[in-house]
Scaffold this motif. Structure first.
Motif, short mmCIF file in Angstrom:
data_model
loop_
_atom_site.label_atom_id
_atom_site.label_comp_id
_atom_site.label_asym_id
_atom_site.label_seq_id
_atom_site.Cartn_x
_atom_site.Cartn_y
_atom_site.Cartn_z
N ASP A 177 1.03 -1.14 -0.03
CA ASP A 177 -0.02 0.11 -0.09
C ASP A 177 0.97 1.34 -0.13
O ASP A 177 0.59 2.37 -0.55
N SER A 178 1.93 1.08 0.71
CA SER A 178 2.75 2.51 0.87
C SER A 178 3.48 2.86 -0.54
O SER A 178 3.86 4.04 -0.71
N LYS A 179 3.92 1.51 -1.07
CA LYS A 179 4.56 1.92 -2.32
C LYS A 179 3.59 2.00 -3.49
O LYS A 179 4.05 1.90 -4.67
N LYS A 180 2.12 1.81 -3.36
CA LYS A 180 1.34 1.78 -4.46
C LYS A 180 1.41 0.79 -5.43
O LYS A 180 1.27 0.95 -6.79
N ILE A 181 1.93 -0.41 -4.83
CA ILE A 181 1.92 -1.70 -5.47
C ILE A 181 0.77 -2.33 -5.79
O ILE A 181 0.12 -2.63 -4.76
#
Length: 234
Positions: A177-181
């Motif tokens: 979620d934090s890396k927008k994966i």
């Protein structure tokens, strides 16, 4: 119409096949692929030889028909018959370079280069020099330049083995979620040991622009509960 080939013409065509096939093989061998320079030379020259034989057969048929007009309707020479066998038969050699292991496929480009090399040899053997030269340039560009110009961040699978299911799954999902994966799909597996369990998740992920899979593996490897990380080509 005279199809008879001189010794010079035969040697020229075989030489071109050796040079062009060898150039393709050099690129494959440089990248440490299963089929290298010798394989590509032999494939290209072999296809050229078959095409040369087909030209000679057609020439003999024409000469025989000219010498004995009464047999014109009987004598036939199909210039595509032997060549068709090359096109279909070369697939077996190409299939031998394709390796499937651990959910990944390797060797497809080398198999395609062998098949293209056979087509190149046919063009040379039949004397279609313009087609042969243009095809050779196209093959070399496809193998060396295209990948540098066009960069596609393809969807791949990430295999993660870990312990302590709840905490580790939460860490992985928070990282994504934090890396927008974007997670396209997930496969789950579990191995039961005597007093603990080892979990294996295979994530089909799509990375955002500017991020690569090496960064993902390096970041996730820092977490103590993860025991194994591996990329799998789709």
């Amino acid at each position: 119409m005279d199809l008879k080939l001189s010794v010079y013409e035969i040697m020229l065509r075989l030489f071109l096949a050796m040079v062009m096939g060898g150039a393709i093989g050099i690129e494959r061998e440089y990248k440490n692929r299963p089929a290298g320079i010798r394989t590509h030379i032999l494939v290209c020259m072999g296809a050229t030889i078959i095409a040369l034989i087909q030209v000679e057969i057609a020439d003999q048929a024409l000469r025989y028909a000219a010498a004995k007009p009464e047999f014109v309707g009987v004598v036939r020479a199909d210039e595509a018959r032997l060549i068709a066998q090359v096109v279909s038969g070369i697939g077996f050699l190409g299939a031998g370079t394709i390796m499937v292991s651990n959910r990944s496929v390797k060797g497809l480009t080398t198999a395609a280069s062998i098949w293209a090399g056979a087509g190149l040899g046919i063009a040379i053997g039949m004397g279609y020099y313009t087609i042969a030269i243009c095809s050779f340039v196209g093959i070399i560009l496809a193998l060396t330049v295209v990948k540098r110009i066009i960069k596609i961040n393809a969807i791949k699978k990430l295999e993660i083995r870990y312990i302590h299911r709840e905490a580790t799954k939460e860490f992985i999902m928070n990282y994504f979620d934090s890396k927008k994966i974007e997670v396209e799909d997930v496969d789950f597996d579990v191995d039961f040991m005597d007093d603990y369990r080892i979990y294996t998740n295979v994530y089909t992920i799509d990375l955002p622009r500017g991020m690569n899979y090496t960064d993902v593996i390096e970041d996730l490897s820092m977490y103590k509960n993860i025991t194994k990380l591996r990329m799998i080509n789709v």
